[in-house]
Design a protein around this motif. Structure first.
Motif, PDB file in Angstrom:
ATOM      1  N   ARG A 273      21.687  99.524  52.915  1.00 61.54           N
ATOM      2  CA  ARG A 273      21.776  98.207  52.295  1.00 61.54           C
ATOM      3  C   ARG A 273      21.687  98.402  50.792  1.00 61.54           C
ATOM      4  O   ARG A 273      20.615  98.709  50.248  1.00 61.54           O
ATOM      5  CB  ARG A 273      20.658  97.300  52.808  1.00 61.54           C
ATOM      6  N   LYS A 274      22.806  98.232  50.122  1.00 60.69           N
ATOM      7  CA  LYS A 274      22.898  98.548  48.695  1.00 60.69           C
ATOM      8  C   LYS A 274      22.089  97.594  47.847  1.00 60.69           C
ATOM      9  O   LYS A 274      21.658  97.950  46.745  1.00 60.69           O
ATOM     10  CB  LYS A 274      24.368  98.527  48.275  1.00 60.69           C
ATOM     11  N   MET A 275      21.829  96.393  48.333  1.00 57.96           N
ATOM     12  CA  MET A 275      21.139  95.378  47.550  1.00 57.96           C
ATOM     13  C   MET A 275      19.756  95.852  47.108  1.00 57.96           C
ATOM     14  O   MET A 275      19.380  95.711  45.948  1.00 57.96           O
ATOM     15  CB  MET A 275      21.026  94.097  48.378  1.00 57.96           C
ATOM     16  N   ASP A 276      18.995  96.420  48.002  1.00 55.57           N
ATOM     17  CA  ASP A 276      17.639  96.911  47.681  1.00 55.57           C
ATOM     18  C   ASP A 276      17.479  98.400  47.956  1.00 55.57           C
ATOM     19  O   ASP A 276      16.353  98.903  48.032  1.00 55.57           O
ATOM     20  CB  ASP A 276      16.589  96.127  48.463  1.00 55.57           C
ATOM     21  N   MET A 277      18.601  99.107  48.122  1.00 52.93           N
ATOM     22  CA  MET A 277      18.612 100.564  48.324  1.00 52.93           C
ATOM     23  C   MET A 277      17.791 100.979  49.553  1.00 52.93           C
ATOM     24  O   MET A 277      17.115 102.002  49.554  1.00 52.93           O
ATOM     25  CB  MET A 277      18.084 101.285  47.082  1.00 52.93           C
ATOM     26  N   GLU A 278      17.891 100.184  50.606  1.00 58.01           N
ATOM     27  CA  GLU A 278      17.231 100.538  51.870  1.00 58.01           C
ATOM     28  C   GLU A 278      18.196 101.391  52.682  1.00 58.01           C
ATOM     29  O   GLU A 278      19.352 101.007  52.923  1.00 58.01           O
ATOM     30  CB  GLU A 278      16.870  99.265  52.638  1.00 58.01           C
ATOM     31  N   ILE A 279      17.706 102.574  53.107  1.00 60.30           N
ATOM     32  CA  ILE A 279      18.585 103.501  53.808  1.00 60.30           C
ATOM     33  C   ILE A 279      17.787 104.332  54.810  1.00 60.30           C
ATOM     34  O   ILE A 279      16.670 104.765  54.520  1.00 60.30           O
ATOM     35  CB  ILE A 279      19.336 104.420  52.802  1.00 60.30           C
ATOM     36  N   THR A 280      18.346 104.504  56.006  1.00 61.05           N
ATOM     37  CA  THR A 280      17.721 105.318  57.057  1.00 61.05           C
ATOM     38  C   THR A 280      18.796 106.114  57.771  1.00 61.05           C
ATOM     39  O   THR A 280      19.972 105.719  57.788  1.00 61.05           O
ATOM     40  CB  THR A 280      16.975 104.446  58.086  1.00 61.05           C
ATOM     41  N   CYS A 281      18.375 107.226  58.368  1.00 60.31           N
ATOM     42  CA  CYS A 281      19.302 108.090  59.104  1.00 60.31           C
ATOM     43  C   CYS A 281      18.733 108.390  60.483  1.00 60.31           C
ATOM     44  O   CYS A 281      17.511 108.488  60.655  1.00 60.31           O
ATOM     45  CB  CYS A 281      19.552 109.386  58.344  1.00 60.31           C
ATOM     46  N   SER A 282      19.606 108.556  61.440  1.00 60.98           N
ATOM     47  CA  SER A 282      19.166 108.815  62.815  1.00 60.98           C
ATOM     48  C   SER A 282      18.559 110.199  62.982  1.00 60.98           C
ATOM     49  O   SER A 282      17.868 110.454  63.971  1.00 60.98           O
ATOM     50  CB  SER A 282      20.354 108.665  63.777  1.00 60.98           C
ATOM     51  N   CYS A 283      18.757 111.112  62.023  1.00 58.51           N
ATOM     52  CA  CYS A 283      18.154 112.444  62.123  1.00 58.51           C
ATOM     53  C   CYS A 283      16.669 112.436  61.791  1.00 58.51           C
ATOM     54  O   CYS A 283      15.956 113.405  62.091  1.00 58.51           O
ATOM     55  CB  CYS A 283      18.890 113.442  61.237  1.00 58.51           C
ATOM     56  N   LYS A 284      16.180 111.381  61.142  1.00 58.93           N
ATOM     57  CA  LYS A 284      14.756 111.187  60.837  1.00 58.93           C
ATOM     58  C   LYS A 284      14.182 112.291  59.950  1.00 58.93           C
ATOM     59  O   LYS A 284      12.987 112.590  60.008  1.00 58.93           O
ATOM     60  CB  LYS A 284      13.933 111.090  62.123  1.00 58.93           C
ATOM     61  N   ARG A 285      14.990 112.871  59.101  1.00 58.44           N
ATOM     62  CA  ARG A 285      14.476 113.953  58.260  1.00 58.44           C
ATOM     63  C   ARG A 285      13.497 113.432  57.213  1.00 58.44           C
ATOM     64  O   ARG A 285      12.488 114.090  56.931  1.00 58.44           O
ATOM     65  CB  ARG A 285      15.629 114.687  57.575  1.00 58.44           C
TER      66      ARG A 285
END
Length: 489
Positions: free
Chosen positions: A277-289
Motif C-alpha cells: 500500500r503505497k499511501m502509508d508504505m505498508e508492505i508484507t511478503c508471504s516469505c515472512k523474512r
C-alpha cells in the motif's frame, strides 16, 4: 564448577557475552538463583531463551522468565544423532541430507515437516527408536517450522553459535586452571570480544563498500546498517534486480498484490505474494523474512523498485541492526549527568569524534592536508580557550564538600579531649624479638672495677681498695728533721 554463559547477538550479527556465572551444581535452585541475578542486573527478561535439554534449567526459566519463549538449541540435539543411529547410518550422506533439509530450514510449514519426518522414519526403520520419538514429541520446541511466524524467530536458529561460543572460550580455558587463572583468561576473552566489536564499528564507519546495482536504496542501506548486515541487505537488493521478476499484480482492497517469481531457482513456492500500500508504505511478503529476521526480502525490494520507490522505508528499519543500535556513553567526564539534554550532548560529542576520526583517516596519506587540518584545529582550540572563563580553583574543603554534599560547619562542634598527649598512643619503641634482644645484650660492654677487674661494683666500693687504704696508714710513721752535730764538741 559449572560455567554458564549468557550469549546474545549484537548489531553486527556476532556473538556477544552478556554475562556468566559459576555454579556448584546443576539444580533448579542453582539456576533460579543465577537467572534471578541476571534479571536483577539487567532489569528486563529476555524475549527468547535458547538452551540445551537440561530439565533443571527448563524449570528455572519457567519460574524466573515466565513471559520468555524457551527454545531448545538445534545444534545440541543434532550432534547427538551419530550416537543414536550408529556408525553406519550416521555415515549415510543421503540420510543426513534429508534430515537436515527439514530441520535446518524455516521455509516449510509444520504439516510439511511432519510428512517428511514420517517418511524418513519409515525409510530408515527408526519408528521404534525412542530418542527420535522423544524428539518428535517436543518438536515445537526446536524445529523452526513451528515458530517461523513468531517475531525474530530467525535468530533462534543456533546453527553454529553454540559451537563457535564453546570453541571461543575453549581456546582460552581448560579444566586444569585455578579459579583465579580462569577469571584472568575469561577477562582476556571478553577483551578480545570487545575489540572485535570496536573493529566492526570502525569498519562500518570508515570504509565504503562497492555497490552492486544502480538502485537508489542500496547506498541508503549502507548508511543505515552495520557492514555485516549491509552485506545481507545488498545481496537481497542484488537478487531483486537480477533474479526476481513480477508475474503481475491484482487489487486486494486498499493493497495491491504482486506475484514475484524467483528466476532460475528451484523453490517449493512457484511465486511469492507481496501486499503493498503505497499511501502509508505498508508492505508484507508471504516469505515472512522481515518477521523472522527484521530485514526486508528480495521480493519486497523487487516491488519497491517496480513502484519507483527511491527512499528506504524507515518504518521497516529495525534499530537492532543499525549503526547506532548499541548506545555508547561519551568519554567526557565533565558532562553534568543530572542536567538537561544529556543524550543530545553525548550524541553531538560522538558525531564530533567520529567526524574527526573520519577526516584523519581520509587525509592520513597527504601530509599537506593533514598539517592544514592540524593548524585549523589549533586555531579552534585557541578561540575556545580565549572565550572560556577560567573559574577560580577550589580549595580542599570545597572539593570535599562537593564530593560528599555536606558543607563545612562554621564553628567547631567537636573538641579535642583533654588528657596526656601520648596517652593511648602506645609505646613509640618497636617491639623486638628474642633474637634481637639477645643480640643487643651481647653487644653491651659490662662495666668492671678498675682495681680488681671484677664486675658488680666500682673502685670506690671495692673491698681491696678499702683494705689497701687502712694498711698503709698504719705502717707509715711520720718523719721529722734531724740536725747533725758532727764536727762539734
Amino acid at each position: 564448577m559449572i560455567f554458564v554463559l549468557f550469549t546474545g547477538i549484537d548489531n553486527h550479527h556476532r556473538n556477544v557475552t552478556f554475562g556468566a556465572g559459576l555454579l556448584s551444581s546443576e539444580t533448579a535452585d542453582s539456576y533460579r538463583w543465577l537467572l534471578g541475578t541476571f534479571l536483577k542486573s539487567f532489569g528486563v527478561a529476555p524475549k527468547v531463551v535458547v538452551t540445551d535439554q537440561d530439565p533443571a534449567m527448563k524449570v528455572a526459566i519457567r519460574d524466573i522468565f515466565p513471559d520468555s519463549r524457551h527454545r531448545l538449541c538445534m545444534w545440541h540435539i543434532m550432534k547427538k544423532i551419530a550416537d543414536k543411529v550408529g556408525i553406519k547410518l550416521s555415515s549415510d550422506n543421503v540420510f543426513k541430507r534429508r534430515l537436515c533439509d527439514i530441520v535446518w530450514t524455516d521455509a516449510i510449514d509444520p504439516d510439511v515437516f511432519e510428512r517428511f519426518w514420517s517418511e524418513i522414519m519409515i525409510d530408515y526403520s527408526l519408528n521404534s527408536n525412542k530418542w527420535f520419538s522423544d524428539m518428535f514429541q517436543i518438536r515445537s520446541d526446536w524445529i523452526p517450522a513451528y515458530y517461523r511466524h513468531e517475531l525474530m524467530s530467525g535468530l533462534m536458529r543456533t546453527t553454529s553459535r553454540s559451537e563457535s561460543e564453546n570453541h571461543f572460550f575453549g581456546q582460552l580455558t581448560n579444566t586444569k586452571l585455578s579459579l583465579v587463572e580462569f577469571l584472568c583468561h575469561f577477562d582476556t576473552a571478553i577483551d578480545s570480544q570487545r575489540f572485535t566489536h570496536r573493529k566492526n564499528d570502525h569498519d562500518t564507519r570508515d570504509t565504503t563498500p562497492e555497490m552492486s546495482t544502480s538502485y537508489e536504496l542500496e547506498p541508503q542501506a549502507d548508511k543505515i546498517y552495520t557492514r555485516e548486515i549491509f552485506w545481507d541487505v545488498q545481496g537481497e537488493i542484488h537478487s531483486s534486480v537480477y533474479e526476481c521478476a513480477s508475474k503481475g499484480s491484482t487489487p486486494a482492497g486498499d493493497f495491491e498484490k504482486f506475484y514475484i517469481e524467483e528466476l532460475d531457482v528451484d523453490v517449493s513456492e512457484p511465486y511469492y505474494e507481496v501486499l503493498f500500500r503505497k499511501m502509508d508504505m505498508e508492505i508484507t511478503c508471504s516469505c515472512k523474512r522481515y518477521e523472522q529476521y527484521g530485514l526486508l526480502c528480495r521480493h519486497i525490494f523487487c516491488v519497491l523498485r517496480i513502484s519507483r520507490i527511491k527512499e528506504f522505508p524507515a518504518k521497516y528499519v529495525m534499530k537492532r541492526w543499525t549503526r547506532d543500535a548499541v548506545p555508547r556513553k561519551s568519554m567526557c567526564s565533565f558532562i553534568n549527568r543530572d542536567g538537561d539534554n544529556v543524550e543530545r550532548a553525548e550524541s553531538i560529542i560522538r558525531d564530533i569524534m567520529y567526524s574527526n576520526e573520519y577526516i584523519v583517516n581520509r587525509v592520513a596519506n597527504n601530509i599537506d592536508q593533514l598539517s592544514s587540518y592540524r593548524d585549523q584545529l589549533k586555531d579552534v582550540i585557541s578561540k575556545v580557550d580565549a572565550s572560556y572563563i577560567v573559574s577560580v580553583a577550589k580549595n580542599k574543603n570545597e572539593r570535599f564538600s562537593n564530593i560528599f554534599g555536606v558543607e563545612k560547619p562554621s564553628s567547631k562542634t567537636i573538641k579535642r579531649p583533654t588528657g596526656i598527649k601520648t596517652k593511648g598512643s602506645g609505646s613509640r619503641k618497636r617491639l623486638m624479638s628474642f633474637r634481637e634482644l639477645a643480640s643487643v645484650q651481647k653487644k653491651k660492654k659490662t662495666r668492671v672495677c678498675l682495681i680488681c677487674k671484677m664486675p658488680g661494683h666500682n673502685s670506690r666500693s671495692c673491698s681491696q681498695f678499702k683494705d689497701f687504704g687502712v694498711g698503709s696508714s698504719k705502717g707509715n710513721p711520720s718523719t721529722g728533721n734531724v740536725t747533725s752535730n758532727a764536727g762539734h764538741d
